[in-house]
Design a protein around this motif. Structure first.
Motif, PDB file in Angstrom:
ATOM      1  N   HIS A   1      85.883  -8.714   1.400  1.00 34.17           N
ATOM      2  CA  HIS A   1      84.810  -9.645   1.037  1.00 34.17           C
ATOM      3  C   HIS A   1      84.794  -9.749  -0.491  1.00 34.17           C
ATOM      4  O   HIS A   1      85.066  -8.766  -1.163  1.00 34.17           O
ATOM      5  CB  HIS A   1      83.502  -9.051   1.587  1.00 34.17           C
ATOM      6  CG  HIS A   1      82.266  -9.409   0.847  1.00 34.17           C
ATOM      7  ND1 HIS A   1      81.714 -10.661   0.922  1.00 34.17           N
ATOM      8  CD2 HIS A   1      81.461  -8.698   0.026  1.00 34.17           C
ATOM      9  CE1 HIS A   1      80.623 -10.690   0.190  1.00 34.17           C
ATOM     10  NE2 HIS A   1      80.443  -9.522  -0.362  1.00 34.17           N
TER      11      HIS A   1
ATOM     12  N   THR B   1      84.404  -7.610   7.744  1.00 34.62           N
ATOM     13  CA  THR B   1      84.584  -8.179   6.403  1.00 34.62           C
ATOM     14  C   THR B   1      83.915  -7.212   5.442  1.00 34.62           C
ATOM     15  O   THR B   1      82.690  -7.171   5.362  1.00 34.62           O
ATOM     16  CB  THR B   1      83.929  -9.569   6.300  1.00 34.62           C
ATOM     17  OG1 THR B   1      82.562  -9.480   6.713  1.00 34.62           O
ATOM     18  CG2 THR B   1      84.623 -10.572   7.176  1.00 34.62           C
TER      19      THR B   1
ATOM     20  N   SER C   1      85.521 -14.724   3.593  1.00 35.59           N
ATOM     21  CA  SER C   1      85.028 -13.950   4.736  1.00 35.59           C
ATOM     22  C   SER C   1      83.797 -14.540   5.428  1.00 35.59           C
ATOM     23  O   SER C   1      83.745 -14.618   6.653  1.00 35.59           O
ATOM     24  CB  SER C   1      84.737 -12.512   4.307  1.00 35.59           C
ATOM     25  OG  SER C   1      83.795 -12.508   3.263  1.00 35.59           O
ATOM     26  N   ASN C   2      82.814 -14.954   4.642  1.00 36.42           N
ATOM     27  CA  ASN C   2      81.580 -15.401   5.288  1.00 36.42           C
ATOM     28  C   ASN C   2      81.673 -16.788   5.909  1.00 36.42           C
ATOM     29  O   ASN C   2      80.700 -17.282   6.479  1.00 36.42           O
ATOM     30  CB  ASN C   2      80.390 -15.271   4.336  1.00 36.42           C
ATOM     31  CG  ASN C   2      79.914 -13.826   4.262  1.00 36.42           C
ATOM     32  OD1 ASN C   2      79.850 -13.146   5.288  1.00 36.42           O
ATOM     33  ND2 ASN C   2      79.628 -13.342   3.074  1.00 36.42           N
TER      34      ASN C   2
ATOM     35  N   THR D   1      78.361 -14.856  -0.324  1.00 41.37           N
ATOM     36  CA  THR D   1      77.884 -13.545   0.128  1.00 41.37           C
ATOM     37  C   THR D   1      76.959 -13.577   1.343  1.00 41.37           C
ATOM     38  O   THR D   1      76.607 -12.521   1.876  1.00 41.37           O
ATOM     39  CB  THR D   1      77.148 -12.815  -1.016  1.00 41.37           C
ATOM     40  OG1 THR D   1      76.081 -13.643  -1.471  1.00 41.37           O
ATOM     41  CG2 THR D   1      78.069 -12.517  -2.169  1.00 41.37           C
TER      42      THR D   1
END
Ligand SMILES: Nc1nc2c(c(=O)[nH]1)N[C@H]1C(S)=C(S)[C@@H](COP(=O)(O)OP(=O)(O)OC[C@H]3O[C@@H](n4cnc5c(=O)[nH]c(N)nc54)[C@H](O)[C@@H]3O)O[C@H]1N2
Ligand SMILES: Nc1nc2c(c(=O)[nH]1)N[C@H]1C(S)=C(S)[C@@H](COP(=O)(O)OP(=O)(O)OC[C@H]3O[C@@H](n4cnc5c(=O)[nH]c(N)nc54)[C@H](O)[C@@H]3O)O[C@H]1N2
Ligand code: SF4
Ligand SMILES: [Mo]
Length: 728
Positions: free
Chosen positions: A686, A613, A699-700, A433
């Motif tokens: 995400h 995202t 995504s990250n 996250t």
């Protein structure tokens, strides 16, 4: 003073845990009725009230039917008008999916293999606490308390399990403070610069609105229980407009979707002001009495003419003009925003400029008009939070702050003084996250870093832990839930005994404090005592709302006098008491007025696509539920939305495997060519777990850890990528 928590005999709770565990491990996602054993002869069924723990504006109330220590029925509370008997889809099967998930951690674990590979052995609570306390002590003795970083976030937002005990522990230890900025910080900071607070109108009052702008918020997915009110308002004649660079589930149902380019909202808001002022659609009496800096604003917005703004936003000039006119003349007209557009380097100014619009047109005067943002300030007035903030009682010195957004950079910075030597992660899954996944992983691999994780699962973050402690779920512990999206207060009671050896976060920190040698009385406070302390208030919003009342009824609506039209006559939270178009306090940083600044403008040649995202799945809540089989099946493989024009230029067809890549990493995705984004923009959801998708990256892995203009938030969406068709 008050009741102590019920002590369970160890044998009893292991017995029940195993019973529950084996009973459902084959059956993730099945209805509870099919899981209930028919063998119970004598019924002792009872109803237990509770509330959802997720970081979600809805904070739903639920009811659990428990018989012979087992859950028979679980669902949204029908009596609570906001929950209205329905949890969101992902939470309807919460007991099976999370509490009884076959992979749930039920004992403490100690690492056996290489960090990140996920090799662990079971260890007793006693031994694990002893080892962690010893290692922590020796590290703190050498490097000081500030070498400890507590990375606790919103895995549960309950007042007790989020941070009540951990806050005490880390304050006493003299640890570094974590600036919790990944969600809401720029939205709050931006709105506050203009309006001094974030509370607008009450959610239910949207029924009175006749022009509703859902500005960068995916209400249908992310604020599920507001959505029926939006639809009902439409039944009563309201027009619904969504402003979003993505044709989201909500945009698809809107009467109008303004699909601007990402990060251009400041320009659109200033352009609307330009039109409104030029065409004399302002409420001059309101401006005169309740605002500050109008003359400066008037001059400032001259440069934001519709032609210029349309070019910036990538929309037609006429849309800017018509939209501004309609907004200013419709009554009551409402802007609903949450956090969507904050993840940009100009996110703070986006919230600020949009938040000024209702004062320009006097929309605040109408019941159902103005702005709808966060509701937590009402709880801040009403509930007694004294037991959450123990700083003055426990702190020896003020300690430094670090921004959670930059975890990767911080863990890898050899010049930090002191360096981070111990990391506690609880209520969070930063590998998934927080921006720059690969940099975070690099940091977590450090052999000289002690990482302690408190979790339900061996997440992609927990894989790097030296010790993992098993946390209870919302069905197994006490908590009190306030809300940032509605006005009901909930008491969550444990419905079943803890599974296996799981313990509440609060108990973990209580035990660790004892083991560490902290003897302050506050570490003896039980969860029930802390829960009761929240009701120790005589604020009129809490009239009749007591611990005992909620124990019996589960929830109560704050007693807010109605109609609630908070700014009909100004009354803003700024120091001037007015809506500040011009902010003297930001003169030094050159931000006295909101200014449109280009986002995501670097490396355009090398990385031609602007990547978003976003929380575009229904099944996952950030990364929570990302390991639940039936939800993973419903969501399917992670997609990359592209325009047909861009797809064609790269010979990519719908369903093709593609790779999105930049200087931070690369992610494998399935192309979705449904024109839900505009040319030049690509979008991926995400929340997926890296270890459960091809390529071990999500995504990250692509996002940067740059900050927003206000509030120190994450400019996640200032991100560029190249997209290529995968060769297999
Ligand atoms: N790229 C991108 N990144 C984003 C976002 C985005 O839109 N795009 N959104 C951002 C936003 S808005 C947010 S709020 C953050 C959320 O970021 P996080 O707070 O990290 O959210 P989750 O991924 O849900 O992780 C919460 C973890 O807490 C655990 N947990 C739940 N309950 C308990 C408990 O009682 N005790 C303990 N010890 N653990 C518990 C869950 O198992 C889960 O692993 O993500 C942010 N990151
Ligand atoms: N199903 C589900 N519900 C959730 C969550 C979840 O993970 N899953 N997470 C919860 C959490 S932690 C939060 S904070 C809330 C957030 O709820 P929202 O505030 O609704 O925020 P997001 O869902 O992050 O984004 C909303 C929309 O903003 C758009 N957006 C992105 N950039 C821009 C921009 O520059 N301008 C504009 N106008 N729009 C932009 C995105 O495309 C997206 O459709 O949702 C909560 N509810
Ligand atoms: S995640 Fe949100 S909508 Fe779903 S049950 Fe929890 S509070 Fe309600
Ligand atoms: Mo969030």
């Amino acid at each position: 003073m008050s009741e102590k928590p019920k002590k369970f005999s160890r044998r009893k709770f292991i017995g029940l845990g195993i019973q529950g565990y084996t009973g459902v491990q084959l059956a993730q996602g099945l209805p509870l009725s099919l899981l209930a054993s028919p063998s119970c002869t004598k019924s002792n069924a009872k109803t237990v009230h509770g509330a959802c723990y997720h970081d979600c504006p809805d904070s739903c109330s639920w009811k659990v039917t428990v018989e012979n220590g087992e859950i028979r029925d679980f669902g949204g509370d029908k009596d609570n008008p906001f929950t209205a008997g329905k949890l969101c889809d992902k939470m309807e099967t919460f007991p099976q999916d999370i509490t009884f998930h076959p992979d749930r951690i039920l004992t403490p674990l100690k690492r056996t293999g290489i960090k990140g590979e996920g090799g662990f052995e079971k260890i007793s609570w006693e031994q694990a606490l002893k080892e962690v306390a010893q290692k922590l002590k020796s590290s703190v003795d050498t490097h000081g308390g500030e070498s400890v970083l507590p990375f606790g976030y919103m895995g549960t937002q309950g007042l007790i399990q989020k941070a009540a005990m951990s806050q005490r522990f880390f304050t006493k230890l003299g640890a570094t403070n974590l600036a919790e900025t990944i969600c809401g910080a720029p939205a709050i900071a931006g709105n506050k610069v203009a309006n001094g607070q974030v509370m607008g109108i009450l959610p239910e009052d949207i029924l009175h609105s006749r022009f509703i702008i859902l500005w960068g918020t995916n209400t249908k997915h992310s604020n599920v229980h507001l959505w029926p009110f939006v639809l009902e308002a439409r039944n009563r004649g309201a027009k619904i407009i969504v402003i979003d660079p993505f044709r989201s589930a909500t945009a698809m149902e809107a009467d109008q979707h303004i699909q601007l380019m990402p990060g251009t909202d400041v320009a659109l808001a200033l352009g609307m002001m330009h039109v409104i002022i030029k065409e004399g659609l302002t409420d001059d009496a309101y401006i005169e009495k309740y605002t500050l800096g109008y003359d400066a604003l008037k001059v400032h917005v001259q440069e934001y003419d519709p032609f210029t703004v349309a070019a910036i936003c990538g929309i037609e000039e006429q849309i800017v003009i018509d939209f501004a006119r309609e907004y200013a003349t419709a009554k009551p007209s409402l802007i609903r925003y949450l956090i969507g557009m904050e993840h940009n380097s100009n996110g703070g100014d986006a919230f600020r400029s949009v938040g000024m619009l209702p004062s320009l047109t006097g929309a605040w005067r109408d019941h159902g008009g103005g702005l709808m943002h966060f509701t937590y300030e009402l709880f801040g007035k009403a509930v007694n939070y004294e037991r959450l903030d123990m700083y003055t009682e426990l702190a020896e010195n003020e300690t430094r702050w670090m921004n959670m957004v930059q975890l990767g950079t911080l863990l890898n910075d050899p010049d930090l003084n002191p360096q981070i030597k111990t990391l506690f992660v609880f209520n969070a899954n930063p590998v998934v996250t927080i921006p720059n996944q690969n940099l975070i992983r690099e940091g977590l691999k450090r052999e000289d870093l002690l990482t302690v994780v408190v979790e339900h699962f061996v997440t992609d973050t927990a894989k790097y832990a030296d010790y993992i402690f098993p946390a209870t779920t919302q069905l197994e512990h006490w908590d009190v839930a306030d809300s940032w999206g509605q006005v009901y207060l909930n008491l969550n009671q444990p419905a079943i005994e803890p599974m296996g050896e799981a313990k509440p976060n609060s108990e973990f920190f209580r035990l660790l404090a004892k083991e560490y040698g902290f003897n302050d009385a506050c570490f003896d406070e039980s969860d029930i005592e802390i829960a009761k302390s929240f009701f120790d208030t005589d604020h009129p919003y809490m009239e009749g709302i007591t611990f005992d009342y909620l124990k019996k009824n589960g929830w109560a609506r704050l007693k807010i006098p109605e109609p609630y039209i908070p700014h009909a006559a100004g009354n803003f939270g700024t120091s001037s008491g007015k809506c500040e178009f011009y902010s003297a306090s930001l003169e030094d940083s050159g931000q006295a007025l909101p200014v449109y600044k280009t986002v995501s403008a670097e490396n355009v040649g090398k990385y031609p696509f602007h990547l978003l995202t976003v929380k575009a799945t229904k099944g996952f809540h950030n990364s929570s539920h990302g390991n639940v089989k039936h939800l993973m099946e419903t969501e399917g493989l992670p997609t990359l939305d592209m325009s047909s024009e861009d797809a064609q230029s790269r010979n990519i067809s719908d369903g093709d495997e593609v790779i999105a890549q930049n200087q931070n990493g690369s992610v494998v995705l399935r192309a979705r060519i449904k024109d839900r984004v505009r040319p030049g923009v690509v979008l991926m959801p995400h929340g997926y777990w890296p270890s459960l998708v091809k390529g071990n990256a999500t995504s990250n892995a692509l996002t940067n850890d740059g900050l927003s203009d206000l509030g120190g938030g994450a400019a996640l969406q200032d991100c560029r990528v190249e997209v290529t068709k995968s060769s297999g």
